[in-house]
Design a protein around this motif. Structure first.
Motif, short mmCIF file in Angstrom:
data_model
loop_
_atom_site.label_atom_id
_atom_site.label_comp_id
_atom_site.label_asym_id
_atom_site.label_seq_id
_atom_site.Cartn_x
_atom_site.Cartn_y
_atom_site.Cartn_z
N LEU A 138 23.84 -15.16 10.94
CA LEU A 138 25.23 -15.48 10.78
C LEU A 138 25.96 -16.46 12.11
O LEU A 138 26.15 -18.12 12.00
CB LEU A 138 26.55 -15.10 10.08
CG LEU A 138 26.27 -13.56 9.51
CD1 LEU A 138 27.08 -12.75 9.12
CD2 LEU A 138 26.21 -14.62 8.48
N GLY A 139 26.26 -16.39 13.29
CA GLY A 139 26.19 -16.96 14.02
C GLY A 139 25.73 -18.39 14.83
O GLY A 139 26.37 -19.65 14.20
N THR A 140 24.38 -18.31 14.45
CA THR A 140 23.59 -19.73 14.46
C THR A 140 23.77 -20.61 13.02
O THR A 140 23.85 -22.11 13.55
CB THR A 140 22.33 -19.30 14.57
OG1 THR A 140 21.83 -18.18 15.72
CG2 THR A 140 21.05 -20.33 14.95
N THR A 158 22.56 -22.78 5.69
CA THR A 158 22.26 -22.14 4.03
C THR A 158 21.00 -21.05 4.61
O THR A 158 20.82 -19.72 4.06
CB THR A 158 21.56 -23.37 2.79
OG1 THR A 158 22.82 -24.09 3.10
CG2 THR A 158 21.80 -22.28 1.96
N LEU A 159 19.75 -21.13 4.66
CA LEU A 159 19.28 -20.00 4.77
C LEU A 159 19.29 -19.11 6.36
O LEU A 159 18.47 -17.88 5.61
CB LEU A 159 17.82 -21.10 5.70
CG LEU A 159 16.82 -21.63 4.60
CD1 LEU A 159 15.11 -22.99 5.44
CD2 LEU A 159 16.31 -21.69 2.99
N LEU A 160 20.06 -19.75 7.03
CA LEU A 160 19.81 -18.86 8.05
C LEU A 160 20.89 -17.56 7.26
O LEU A 160 20.47 -16.04 7.26
CB LEU A 160 20.43 -19.03 9.09
CG LEU A 160 19.45 -19.78 10.16
CD1 LEU A 160 20.09 -20.64 10.82
CD2 LEU A 160 18.76 -19.42 10.92
N ALA A 161 21.93 -17.50 6.83
CA ALA A 161 23.29 -17.13 6.39
C ALA A 161 22.24 -16.89 4.51
O ALA A 161 22.93 -15.00 4.98
CB ALA A 161 23.98 -18.42 5.54
N VAL A 162 21.56 -17.24 4.24
CA VAL A 162 20.79 -16.59 2.73
C VAL A 162 20.00 -15.12 3.66
O VAL A 162 19.75 -14.38 3.04
CB VAL A 162 20.10 -17.62 1.93
CG1 VAL A 162 19.26 -16.73 1.73
CG2 VAL A 162 20.49 -18.58 1.19
N SER A 163 19.36 -15.52 4.63
CA SER A 163 18.30 -14.30 5.13
C SER A 163 19.41 -13.27 5.95
O SER A 163 19.64 -11.93 5.22
CB SER A 163 17.83 -15.22 6.30
OG SER A 163 16.99 -16.14 6.25
N GLY A 203 26.68 -13.82 4.70
CA GLY A 203 26.36 -14.92 4.32
C GLY A 203 26.47 -15.23 3.26
O GLY A 203 26.00 -16.21 3.14
N VAL A 204 26.45 -14.43 2.38
CA VAL A 204 26.53 -15.76 0.65
C VAL A 204 27.72 -16.58 0.59
O VAL A 204 27.04 -17.52 0.31
CB VAL A 204 27.05 -14.43 -0.23
CG1 VAL A 204 27.30 -15.20 -1.85
CG2 VAL A 204 26.01 -13.51 -0.89
N VAL A 205 29.16 -16.33 1.05
CA VAL A 205 30.47 -17.15 1.85
C VAL A 205 29.44 -18.26 2.16
O VAL A 205 29.59 -19.80 1.82
CB VAL A 205 30.79 -16.37 1.76
CG1 VAL A 205 32.73 -17.70 2.67
CG2 VAL A 205 31.87 -15.22 1.51
N LEU A 206 29.11 -18.13 3.55
CA LEU A 206 28.65 -19.39 4.49
C LEU A 206 27.66 -20.03 3.65
O LEU A 206 27.60 -21.12 3.91
CB LEU A 206 27.77 -18.67 6.02
CG LEU A 206 27.95 -19.17 6.89
CD1 LEU A 206 29.70 -20.42 6.81
CD2 LEU A 206 27.57 -18.75 7.80
N ALA A 207 26.66 -18.98 2.86
CA ALA A 207 25.44 -20.24 2.19
C ALA A 207 26.07 -20.51 1.68
O ALA A 207 25.49 -22.37 1.38
CB ALA A 207 24.23 -18.83 1.96
#
Length: 218
Positions: A138-140, A158-163, A203-207
């Motif tokens: 999330l931070g990255t 988006t990919l990092l947040a989904v992960s 994760g969902v919000v940031l993605a």
């Protein structure tokens, strides 16, 4: 270009994404605040939620709170606040993973609150490896948006947040499975149930926001 009705403090964050970031950020900040206060007041039902299972560590609660404030800062175009939340989350994730990899404390588990007695999952005041990995992702992701507001960075974020959302979601699914005897607690290093929910939400919000943002905050 937008007209005079646009918010000069966040001109590159569309209204719908602002609402998404503000809602998610406020919920995460509130989660962190409530759990941190529960630690101070000794309210074990809030810190652990499910009796007998690991609580959300105090330092994890602080990280949730600061990351939530970072999302609010991103929505408002406050790069400093957004960067602080992202850096704290990523740094906390790295240090948590280092603790588990080496077996040695880097004092995260002794900051303000001494470690509690080990619970069924071996709780020692640390966040779980899953928590550390998720916060690092999330931070990255948010740092990518702040440092390089481009199509490539938004895709990567988006990919990092989904992960990260998947890490939290898998842990949420593991709770009812483990209680039903379908998997063991050692199969999946579990985070506290509200940690898992908060990670999935973040994760969902940031993605969703990263996928639609035309660029970073001005």
């Amino acid at each position: 270009m937008t007209g005079g009705g646009s918010d000069s403090r966040s001109p590159q964050v569309p209204r719908r994404e602002q609402v998404l970031l503000v809602t998610g950020g406020a919920l995460l900040a509130a989660l962190g605040l409530v759990v941190a206060v529960a630690w101070i007041l000794g309210l074990n039902r809030i810190t652990a939620v499910i009796p007998g299972l690991d609580p959300m560590p105090f330092n994890t609660a602080i990280t949730f709170g600061l990351f939530g404030l970072g999302l609010l800062g991103y929505a408002a175009g406050r790069r400093g606040l957004a960067g602080l939340g992202a850096a704290v989350a990523a740094g906390f994730g790295v240090l948590t993973l280092v603790q588990h990899a080496t077996g040695h404390s880097v004092f995260l588990d002794q900051l303000l609150f001494a470690p509690t007695l080990p619970g069924p999952g071996g709780f020692r005041g640390w966040g779980s490896p899953n928590t550390g990995l998720a916060f690092l992702l999330l931070g990255t992701a948010q740092l990518l948006l702040l440092l390089r507001p481009s199509l490539g960075s938004r895709t990567g974020a988006t990919l990092l947040a989904v992960s990260a959302a998947l890490v939290g979601g898998v842990d949420l699914i593991a709770y009812p499975l483990s209680m039903g005897g379908h998997v063991t607690l050692t199969l999946l290093p579990q985070m506290a149930v509200h940690s898992a929910g908060g990670i999935a939400l973040a994760g969902v919000v940031l993605a969703l926001a990263a996928y639609r943002l035309p660029g970073g905050p001005a």
